[in-house]
Design a protein around this motif. Structure first.
Motif, PDB file in Angstrom:
ATOM      1  N   ASP A 124     -45.831 -16.942 -15.591  1.00 49.66           N
ATOM      2  CA  ASP A 124     -47.255 -16.684 -15.408  1.00 49.66           C
ATOM      3  C   ASP A 124     -47.535 -15.584 -14.393  1.00 49.66           C
ATOM      4  O   ASP A 124     -48.669 -15.130 -14.254  1.00 49.66           O
ATOM      5  CB  ASP A 124     -47.953 -17.991 -15.003  1.00 49.66           C
ATOM      6  N   TYR A 166     -47.440 -10.354 -15.097  1.00 52.15           N
ATOM      7  CA  TYR A 166     -48.392  -9.240 -14.994  1.00 52.15           C
ATOM      8  C   TYR A 166     -48.760  -8.946 -13.547  1.00 52.15           C
ATOM      9  O   TYR A 166     -48.932  -7.793 -13.164  1.00 52.15           O
ATOM     10  CB  TYR A 166     -49.658  -9.536 -15.792  1.00 52.15           C
ATOM     11  N   LEU A 167     -48.881 -10.012 -12.769  1.00 48.06           N
ATOM     12  CA  LEU A 167     -49.266  -9.814 -11.369  1.00 48.06           C
ATOM     13  C   LEU A 167     -48.202  -9.027 -10.618  1.00 48.06           C
ATOM     14  O   LEU A 167     -48.504  -8.279  -9.694  1.00 48.06           O
ATOM     15  CB  LEU A 167     -49.490 -11.173 -10.693  1.00 48.06           C
ATOM     16  N   LYS A 195     -46.342  -6.778 -11.937  1.00 50.48           N
ATOM     17  CA  LYS A 195     -46.195  -5.435 -12.490  1.00 50.48           C
ATOM     18  C   LYS A 195     -47.145  -4.439 -11.847  1.00 50.48           C
ATOM     19  O   LYS A 195     -46.937  -3.242 -11.930  1.00 50.48           O
ATOM     20  CB  LYS A 195     -46.459  -5.458 -13.995  1.00 50.48           C
ATOM     21  N   SER A 196     -48.231  -4.913 -11.262  1.00 54.32           N
ATOM     22  CA  SER A 196     -49.258  -4.011 -10.766  1.00 54.32           C
ATOM     23  C   SER A 196     -49.240  -3.919  -9.248  1.00 54.32           C
ATOM     24  O   SER A 196     -49.058  -4.910  -8.546  1.00 54.32           O
ATOM     25  CB  SER A 196     -50.629  -4.513 -11.221  1.00 54.32           C
ATOM     26  N   GLU A 197     -49.446  -2.712  -8.760  1.00 52.25           N
ATOM     27  CA  GLU A 197     -49.549  -2.515  -7.315  1.00 52.25           C
ATOM     28  C   GLU A 197     -50.778  -3.231  -6.732  1.00 52.25           C
ATOM     29  O   GLU A 197     -50.824  -3.527  -5.556  1.00 52.25           O
ATOM     30  CB  GLU A 197     -49.609  -1.028  -6.968  1.00 52.25           C
ATOM     31  N   TYR A 198     -51.759  -3.452  -7.583  1.00 49.10           N
ATOM     32  CA  TYR A 198     -52.934  -4.190  -7.105  1.00 49.10           C
ATOM     33  C   TYR A 198     -52.542  -5.590  -6.638  1.00 49.10           C
ATOM     34  O   TYR A 198     -53.072  -6.106  -5.668  1.00 49.10           O
ATOM     35  CB  TYR A 198     -53.942  -4.369  -8.246  1.00 49.10           C
ATOM     36  N   THR A 199     -51.609  -6.185  -7.369  1.00 47.40           N
ATOM     37  CA  THR A 199     -51.376  -7.613  -7.160  1.00 47.40           C
ATOM     38  C   THR A 199     -49.958  -7.969  -6.718  1.00 47.40           C
ATOM     39  O   THR A 199     -49.713  -9.112  -6.340  1.00 47.40           O
ATOM     40  CB  THR A 199     -51.684  -8.382  -8.467  1.00 47.40           C
ATOM     41  N   PRO A 241     -49.876  -9.009  -2.814  1.00 49.98           N
ATOM     42  CA  PRO A 241     -50.625 -10.259  -2.601  1.00 49.98           C
ATOM     43  C   PRO A 241     -49.988 -11.473  -3.285  1.00 49.98           C
ATOM     44  O   PRO A 241     -50.021 -12.573  -2.747  1.00 49.98           O
ATOM     45  CB  PRO A 241     -51.998  -9.975  -3.221  1.00 49.98           C
ATOM     46  N   THR A 242     -49.392 -11.241  -4.466  1.00 51.60           N
ATOM     47  CA  THR A 242     -48.767 -12.366  -5.172  1.00 51.60           C
ATOM     48  C   THR A 242     -47.575 -12.899  -4.397  1.00 51.60           C
ATOM     49  O   THR A 242     -47.414 -14.114  -4.217  1.00 51.60           O
ATOM     50  CB  THR A 242     -48.296 -11.930  -6.585  1.00 51.60           C
ATOM     51  N   ASP A 255     -48.776 -14.690  -1.362  1.00 48.84           N
ATOM     52  CA  ASP A 255     -49.355 -15.955  -1.791  1.00 48.84           C
ATOM     53  C   ASP A 255     -48.263 -17.003  -2.014  1.00 48.84           C
ATOM     54  O   ASP A 255     -48.379 -18.157  -1.614  1.00 48.84           O
ATOM     55  CB  ASP A 255     -50.121 -15.696  -3.096  1.00 48.84           C
ATOM     56  N   MET A 269     -56.290 -11.472  -8.385  1.00 49.08           N
ATOM     57  CA  MET A 269     -55.411 -12.639  -8.507  1.00 49.08           C
ATOM     58  C   MET A 269     -56.047 -13.673  -9.428  1.00 49.08           C
ATOM     59  O   MET A 269     -55.375 -14.318 -10.219  1.00 49.08           O
ATOM     60  CB  MET A 269     -55.136 -13.258  -7.131  1.00 49.08           C
ATOM     61  N   GLY A 278     -52.498  -2.556 -14.713  1.00 53.00           N
ATOM     62  CA  GLY A 278     -53.399  -1.696 -13.965  1.00 53.00           C
ATOM     63  C   GLY A 278     -52.823  -1.344 -12.630  1.00 53.00           C
ATOM     64  O   GLY A 278     -51.963  -2.048 -12.116  1.00 53.00           O
ATOM     65  N   GLU A 279     -53.274  -0.221 -12.099  1.00 48.47           N
ATOM     66  CA  GLU A 279     -52.770   0.242 -10.807  1.00 48.47           C
ATOM     67  C   GLU A 279     -53.885   0.914 -10.021  1.00 48.47           C
ATOM     68  O   GLU A 279     -54.792   1.521 -10.614  1.00 48.47           O
ATOM     69  CB  GLU A 279     -51.651   1.277 -11.007  1.00 48.47           C
TER      70      GLU A 279
END
Lengths: 422, 114
Positions: free
Chosen positions: A93, A96-97, A99-103, A106-107, A110, B33, B44-45
């Motif tokens: 799960d 995807y989290l 894979k992204s620099e956004y997350t 933080p993941t 967390d 999140m 996305g990035e």
């Protein structure tokens, strides 16, 4: 403290910290990277520990060493994920989290939070105790993965060698990967059954530590401690803090409260009736009482309730003579009805001896089948005959008992009993 | 399920105090999140503010992009939802809107249906 002993102190503290935290970090990293990547998770942890040893060797340990370890492990994991150096594709799960620099960061952060660590440990426990792997494998995997014991230490604890343990761990992991056993909480319908499997395994682990008089006693106590630590973990999470979990924990507390009084200075066994009750650990007994109270919140009665109840009667009795044997017998009756276990029957017969006389206990014991090669059976029967003054029969059974034990401490105890009969 | 691209444009992050910026970034993380755990976020990035542009047949390389800050694309995100309505609804939770930014929603064009 001089520099040398200070270094030694540091090394010891790190060692303890290593084992505690390694289990947590492996659970978390495996949760993130997926079970097929468990070895890489272990590599990251191993690396982290080595770095810590290298740095702390020359200076002071940081104020929050575990935070330091987590940060180092996190950074390594993030780096490996970014550089796509994870051996097996991550399929969970979090895919995807991550894979992204956004997350990504933080993941990972967390997952290293206090609650997430516990969550990961529980998921790992469910995977380690999956019904498709044997109990022996379950225990080995728990000790390796969740408790941070090395194959050598596990081998020591089970009188087995390092290589055997290594192979067993390897095969068990293959099995988990093959069967695609997920690092998940079981669905609500399966929870009871799967928790049962964990509790049974933890109890077995505890008993391994408690019952055997292994030459290396320290390691054995560690097994008890680890079993308790994991049981406590189960009580801290809502889905698994069920009455039977508290009952098992209560039982463990009562048993360990007697830890220091079971053997004398020379390592010889001291029987319950001869133990110095003043040295029983009152803190653990009161914890046991507390947990036993918490275990009564539901309608269902588990075997652990009965066993904890029996242990509680002993732990809270002022003396051997003032023990409420009748109540204990009632609990054994129920336990035997449920388990039909010969060992329970044997213990029950001994309680009958205290309530209704040793002759009756002897009749019961003599009628039992299937325990002819059990040391405890013969030594119990010998003891009953000794108490009723039938020395010849007592000698015969103590003699048989000697044939069926491999433990030095037990042999010595039975020898002393035999001598009493002469 | 349909895929949509969110393009994040503008937003006056630079006017926030360090504390407010920290809090704002926290909101982004939480939002991402949340979408991630719900299986909506599929990629996305964030994008750096600088870059290069390669132009036309002569492939001339220039510094860029030089657009106004409020038009600058700060990041993109791919989501998987039922339809445009849901994509719009979800986008309304995006913290960029709180700092006067824009969120552009573009359905992924299925090739062959052009």
């Amino acid at each position: 403290m001089d520099q040398h002993s200070e270094n030694k102190e540091t090394a010891k503290a790190i060692d303890h910290l290593f084992r505690q935290e390694a289990g947590k970090m492996v659970a978390v990293l495996t949760r993130i990277l997926g079970f097929p990547n468990i070895e890489q998770a272990e590599d990251i942890v191993q690396d982290t520990i080595l770095k810590a040893l290298e740095i702390w060797k020359y200076g002071k340990m940081p104020e929050h060493p575990e935070a330091w370890l987590y940060r180092t492990a996190k950074n390594q994991a993030i780096d490996l994920i970014r550089r796509k150096k994870i051996r097996h594709r991550i399929e969970n799960d979090l895919t995807y989290l991550l894979k992204s620099e956004y997350t990504l960061v933080p993941t990972i952060e967390d997952m290293f939070g206090e609650n997430s660590i516990k969550d990961s440990q529980l998921r790992m426990m469910f995977a380690c105790c999956h019904p498709s792997i044997t109990q022996e494998q379950q225990i080995t995997l728990i000790l390796k993965t969740l408790c941070g014991l090395s194959p050598k230490e596990i081998g020591n604890a089970f009188l087995s060698n390092e290589e055997t343990i290594r192979k067993r761990i390897y095969r068990t992991r293959e099995k988990i990967a093959e069967e695609r056993i997920p690092l998940e909480f079981p669905s609500e319908g399966l929870l009871g059954e799967r928790l049962e499997s964990i509790l049974r395994t933890l109890y077995l682990l505890f008993n391994e530590g408690y019952n055997s008089s292994h030459p290396e006693r320290l390691i054995r106590e560690d097994l008890c401690e680890e079993a308790m630590r994991l049981t406590i973990l189960l009580t801290e999470q809502q889905q698994t803090s069920l009455p039977q979990t508290y009952a098992l924990l209560a039982l463990m507390c009562y048993q360990t409260s007697r830890f220091n009084t079971r053997l004398d200075d020379k390592g010889l066994i001291i029987l319950l009736q001869d133990q110095d009750r003043g040295r029983w650990n009152q803190f653990l007994i009161s914890k046991g009482n507390e947990y036993l109270q918490l275990s009564t919140s539901g309608p269902a009665i588990h075997d652990f309730h009965l066993e904890a109840g029996i242990a509680s009667m002993h732990a809270n009795a002022g003396s051997y003579e003032n023990t409420d044997w009748k109540l204990i017998l009632g609990l054994y009756d129920e336990l035997f009805l449920r388990t039909q276990s010969p060992v329970v029957a044997l213990n029950r017969a001994l309680v009958i001896g205290e309530v209704e006389g040793y002759e009756k206990a002897i009749r019961q014991l003599e009628a039992m089948k299937g325990l002819e090669e059990n040391c405890y059976y013969h030594s119990s029967l010998g003891e009953m005959y000794r108490k009723t003054g039938e020395k010849e029969k007592a000698k015969k059974h103590f003699g048989s008992a000697l044939c069926f034990t491999s433990s030095n401490a037990e042999t010595e105890l039975i020898r002393r009993k035999l001598q009493d009969c002469l | 399920m349909e895929k949509f691209l969110y393009l994040f444009r503008g937003g006056n992050n630079s006017e926030l105090s360090p504390d407010a910026l920290q809090a704002h970034l926290q909101k982004w993380q939480e939002w991402m999140m949340k979408l991630g755990k719900a299986g909506i976020f599929v990629g996305g990035e964030p994008l750096a503010r600088t870059g290069k542009q390669v132009n036309g047949t002569k492939k001339v390389v220039t510094d860029g992009p030089f657009v106004e800050a409020k038009e600058m694309i700060g990041g993109y995100m791919l989501v998987q939802v039922k339809n445009m309505d849901e994509a719009i609804e979800i986008s309304k939770g995006c913290p960029i809107l709180e700092v006067d930014g824009k969120l552009e929603i573009r359905p992924i064009q299925k090739m062959g249906e052009m």
